[in-house]
Design an enzyme around this catalytic site. Structure first.
Site, mmCIF file in Angstrom:
data_model
loop_
_atom_site.group_PDB
_atom_site.id
_atom_site.type_symbol
_atom_site.label_atom_id
_atom_site.label_comp_id
_atom_site.label_asym_id
_atom_site.label_seq_id
_atom_site.Cartn_x
_atom_site.Cartn_y
_atom_site.Cartn_z
ATOM 1 N NE ARG A 1 -8.687 -9.446 -3.801
ATOM 2 C CZ ARG A 1 -9.750 -8.916 -3.232
ATOM 3 N NH1 ARG A 1 -10.934 -9.077 -3.799
ATOM 4 N NH2 ARG A 1 -9.669 -8.223 -2.119
ATOM 5 C CG HIS B 1 -11.768 -1.691 9.313
ATOM 6 N ND1 HIS B 1 -12.217 -0.396 9.264
ATOM 7 C CD2 HIS B 1 -11.084 -1.806 10.471
ATOM 8 C CE1 HIS B 1 -11.826 0.239 10.343
ATOM 9 N NE2 HIS B 1 -11.149 -0.585 11.102
ATOM 10 C CE LYS C 1 -3.944 -2.191 2.098
ATOM 11 N NZ LYS C 1 -5.004 -2.209 3.072
ATOM 12 C CD GLU D 1 -4.446 5.876 4.402
ATOM 13 O OE1 GLU D 1 -3.950 5.388 3.401
ATOM 14 O OE2 GLU D 1 -5.615 5.648 4.753
HETATM 15 P P1 ADP Z 1 -13.235 -7.579 -1.322
HETATM 16 O O1 ADP Z 1 -12.352 -6.358 -1.268
HETATM 17 O O2 ADP Z 1 -13.303 -8.283 -2.625
HETATM 18 O O3 ADP Z 1 -14.548 -7.330 -0.692
HETATM 19 P P2 ADP Z 1 -12.108 -8.724 0.996
HETATM 20 O O4 ADP Z 1 -11.059 -7.724 1.318
HETATM 21 O O5 ADP Z 1 -13.269 -8.849 1.896
HETATM 22 O O6 ADP Z 1 -12.547 -8.616 -0.495
HETATM 23 O O7 ADP Z 1 -11.403 -10.118 0.830
HETATM 24 C C1 ADP Z 1 -11.877 -11.102 -0.063
HETATM 25 C C2 ADP Z 1 -11.522 -12.441 0.456
HETATM 26 O O8 ADP Z 1 -10.134 -12.568 0.555
HETATM 27 C C3 ADP Z 1 -12.084 -12.701 1.826
HETATM 28 O O9 ADP Z 1 -12.400 -14.053 1.873
HETATM 29 C C4 ADP Z 1 -10.933 -12.345 2.736
HETATM 30 O O10 ADP Z 1 -11.003 -13.079 3.939
HETATM 31 C C5 ADP Z 1 -9.748 -12.753 1.894
HETATM 32 N N1 ADP Z 1 -8.563 -11.884 2.076
HETATM 33 C C6 ADP Z 1 -8.327 -10.698 1.502
HETATM 34 N N2 ADP Z 1 -7.115 -10.235 1.825
HETATM 35 C C7 ADP Z 1 -6.568 -11.148 2.643
HETATM 36 C C8 ADP Z 1 -5.320 -11.252 3.309
HETATM 37 N N3 ADP Z 1 -4.378 -10.341 3.200
HETATM 38 N N4 ADP Z 1 -5.104 -12.334 4.060
HETATM 39 C C9 ADP Z 1 -6.043 -13.286 4.168
HETATM 40 N N5 ADP Z 1 -7.221 -13.255 3.551
HETATM 41 C C10 ADP Z 1 -7.489 -12.206 2.801
HETATM 42 P P1 ADP Z 2 -8.042 -3.648 3.207
HETATM 43 O O1 ADP Z 2 -6.834 -3.959 2.387
HETATM 44 O O2 ADP Z 2 -8.052 -4.379 4.493
HETATM 45 O O3 ADP Z 2 -9.295 -3.760 2.409
HETATM 46 P P2 ADP Z 2 -8.375 -0.734 3.027
HETATM 47 O O4 ADP Z 2 -7.269 0.238 3.022
HETATM 48 O O5 ADP Z 2 -9.056 -0.975 1.743
HETATM 49 O O6 ADP Z 2 -7.858 -2.098 3.630
HETATM 50 O O7 ADP Z 2 -9.437 -0.275 4.112
HETATM 51 C C1 ADP Z 2 -10.517 -1.102 4.511
HETATM 52 C C2 ADP Z 2 -11.579 -0.262 5.211
HETATM 53 O O8 ADP Z 2 -11.028 0.425 6.336
HETATM 54 C C3 ADP Z 2 -12.153 0.860 4.356
HETATM 55 O O9 ADP Z 2 -13.196 0.421 3.540
HETATM 56 C C4 ADP Z 2 -12.626 1.843 5.420
HETATM 57 O O10 ADP Z 2 -13.821 1.399 6.009
HETATM 58 C C5 ADP Z 2 -11.540 1.729 6.467
HETATM 59 N N1 ADP Z 2 -10.473 2.726 6.248
HETATM 60 C C6 ADP Z 2 -9.317 2.539 5.565
HETATM 61 N N2 ADP Z 2 -8.576 3.672 5.546
HETATM 62 C C7 ADP Z 2 -9.279 4.610 6.228
HETATM 63 C C8 ADP Z 2 -9.046 5.982 6.567
HETATM 64 N N3 ADP Z 2 -7.922 6.611 6.226
HETATM 65 N N4 ADP Z 2 -10.000 6.629 7.292
HETATM 66 C C9 ADP Z 2 -11.130 5.999 7.686
HETATM 67 N N5 ADP Z 2 -11.403 4.710 7.393
HETATM 68 C C10 ADP Z 2 -10.490 4.006 6.676
#
Ligand code: ADP
Ligand code: ADP
Ligand code: MG
Length: 510
Positions: A301, A244, A116, A209
């Protein structure tokens, strides 16, 4: 086009990919772990081969075993689905080295976007707005002491203003994040976040952040091909989250005007072009209350929530992924794409929303999915399926499409009431209460929706009584399970079984 494609995944996404492969005349090859021997994704494929072992680490995460199956059985491409190896650059590279097409972007793009910090730097350089923040760089610069690095971050955090979010560079699935409310907590939060990230992702790097209050999660579906074309397929709003992690998603978003949609779509395409993106991907943004948007991350993906996009744009994204992976042009151009109607997806989990969403396990005793125009069910289970501790508890996805958002919600509410899934505790009723909540109907969404409407986690007394059909289904299940309730403790009353409208008591008590 490919002749034979291996699906390196399980559950609903593996079933869904098989369907498109078969429609395209391609042989769908499944792999499975020992507990998945009788799983729906195995039965849905044309061929299926075992990966010895039970846990993900022994099976669906084993690059060597999957490549070995692919080689032995003449597979010419591998679709990774989501989760597991889908964002693993070593897997993409190993496929390439073995002469097997990986259905996804290049290993280099997967590597860069899996970090990231690198993704934010690249997109900021391309002029895409990113959340104000700072990198904690003690690991990249080993001579800097952790204390000195924390001091640097502390100065930047004070400039940004608290609360601050500490995030793992390698984070995903909502894991590896912590909110820091004041400067006194910052040092400890960074230390513990680094330890946690190291253990969970094998990479301790973290960054900070600005923590955006009451934001919306808005993401754009992007698509690129090897001929230099890049498009976006509009937004998905995924603001209803627990820990989240998304549970309800929709398109279009009630938060976007035509102008904001155009600006965010343009930023998503600019981001994709800046990194030479090919195949399907998602650019995630956070939208604040003033209407400012910031890049969060790219998922390299297919996304869990891709069906809402398919429903509103009318294209099969898996088909498009396969065409692009085979070297064809994308089957759509930007100016041909339109959003038509409204789609909502609910993720059906084996979990108990009344007990902090603790996962539930067991055998599915009864399964009956609703059917009607505008209803789509992507399921990984059927009656007799075992839900084990080994994998993610997502069982199925229910998607409702209609001309208007209001009608899509009505259709979704109807379908949730008719979804019979007995034997494990599910979040079905909870999803019904969420989508029919006045604030959800009003489109007043943000990522703290469930915190703000905590009453959703307890019984909603205005819930209508169970339709007679479901009392009958529950009774049938009770008979099938030897007169004992499917999920409740022996001797519990019928009302406590895990069936829509019969489980309020059950899921709160479990
Ligand atoms: P999306 O962004 O497509 O909604 P999620 O972030 O919820 O997806 O993740 C999709 C699937 O991949 C879920 O089953 C989640 O548990 C798994 N997943 C995503 N990132 C990771 C990670 N870094 N480690 C383990 N499982 C992950
Ligand atoms: P992941 O890889 O686990 O999906 P993301 O960076 O996409 O992580 O963040 C997942 C969720 O966490 C976001 O959809 C939001 O709800 C929360 N989040 C992430 N960054 C921020 C931020 N800077 N401020 C507030 N909420 C955040
Ligand atoms: Mg994300």
């Amino acid at each position: 086009m490919f002749r034979k494609v291996l699906i390196a995944n399980r559950g609903e996404i593996a079933v869904r990919i098989s369907q498109t492969l078969q429609q395209m005349g391609v042989t769908a090859v499944a792999v499975y772990s020992e507990p998945d021997r009788g799983a729906l994704h195995v039965a849905s494929a044309d061929e299926a081969y075992p990966l010895d072992g039970s846990t993900s680490a022994e099976t669906y995460l084993r690059i060597d075993k999957i490549i070995d199956v692919a080689r032995r059985h003449g597979v010419d491409a591998i679709h990774p689905g989501f989760g597991f190896l889908s964002e693993n650059e070593d897997f993409a590279q190993t496929c390439q080295d073995a002469g097997i097409t990986f259905v996804g972007p290049s290993p280099a793009v997967i590597r860069d976007m899996g970090d990231k910090i690198i993704a934010k730097e690249k997109f900021a350089a391309a002029g895409v707005p990113v959340v104000p923040g700072a990198t904690f760089s003690a690991v990249e610069e080993p001579r800097t002491s952790v204390r000195a690095a924390i001091d640097t971050v502390r100065i930047r955090a004070a400039e940004i203003g608290y609360p601050i979010l500490v995030k793992a560079a390698a984070g995903g699935g909502g894991k590896g994040m912590r909110v820091v409310k004041s400067e006194t907590e910052l040092g400890d939060a960074i230390d513990s976040a680094r330890r946690e990230a190291g253990a969970a992702f094998g990479d301790p790097r973290v960054f900070i952040e600005k923590y955006i209050s009451r934001p919306r999660h808005i993401e754009f579906q992007i698509f690129g091909d090897a001929h230099g074309n890049v498009v976006h397929l509009f937004e998905r709003e995924c603001s209803i989250q627990r820990r989240h992690q998304k549970i309800v998603e929709e398109s279009p978003s009630t938060a976007l005007s035509a102008d904001l949609r155009a600006r965010m779509g343009e930023a998503a395409v600019r981001a994709a072009k800046a990194i030479g993106y090919t195949n399907a991907g998602t650019v995630e943004f956070i939208l604040d209350e003033s209407g400012a948007f910031y890049f969060l991350e790219v998922n390299t993906r297919l996304q869990v929530e891709h069906p809402v996009t398919e429903m509103v744009v009318g294209h099969d994204l898996v088909r498009a992924q396969l065409l692009v992976a085979a070297g064809d042009r994308m089957p759509f151009e930007q100016d041909q794409l339109r959003q038509s109607g409204h789609a909502i997806e609910c993720r059906i989990y084996a979990e108990n929303p009344g007990a902090n969403f603790v996962p539930s396990t067991g055998r599915i005793q009864q399964y009956a999915a609703p059917a009607s125009p505008g209803i789509r069910v992507d399921s990984g289970v059927r009656a007799g399926s075992d839900v084990t501790v080994h994998y993610d508890p997502m069982l199925a996805k229910l998607i409702a499409w209609a001309q208007s958002r209001e009608a899509a919600i009505d259709r979704m509410a109807w379908a949730l009431r008719r979804f019979v899934l007995l034997g494990v505790t599910t979040n079905i009723e909870f999803l019904h209460d969420v989508v029919t909540h006045p604030a959800h109907r009003a489109g007043d969404l943000h990522t703290h929706f469930l915190d703000e409407h905590a009453e959703l986690l307890t019984r909603n007394p205005s819930t209508p009584p169970p339709p007679a059909a479901f009392a009958a289904a529950a009774l049938a299940a009770r008979i099938a399970s030897g007169g004992r309730p499917a999920t409740a403790s022996p001797g519990a009353p019928l009302e406590s079984m895990s069936c829509p409208w019969n489980t309020h008591g059950a899921w709160r008590a479990f």
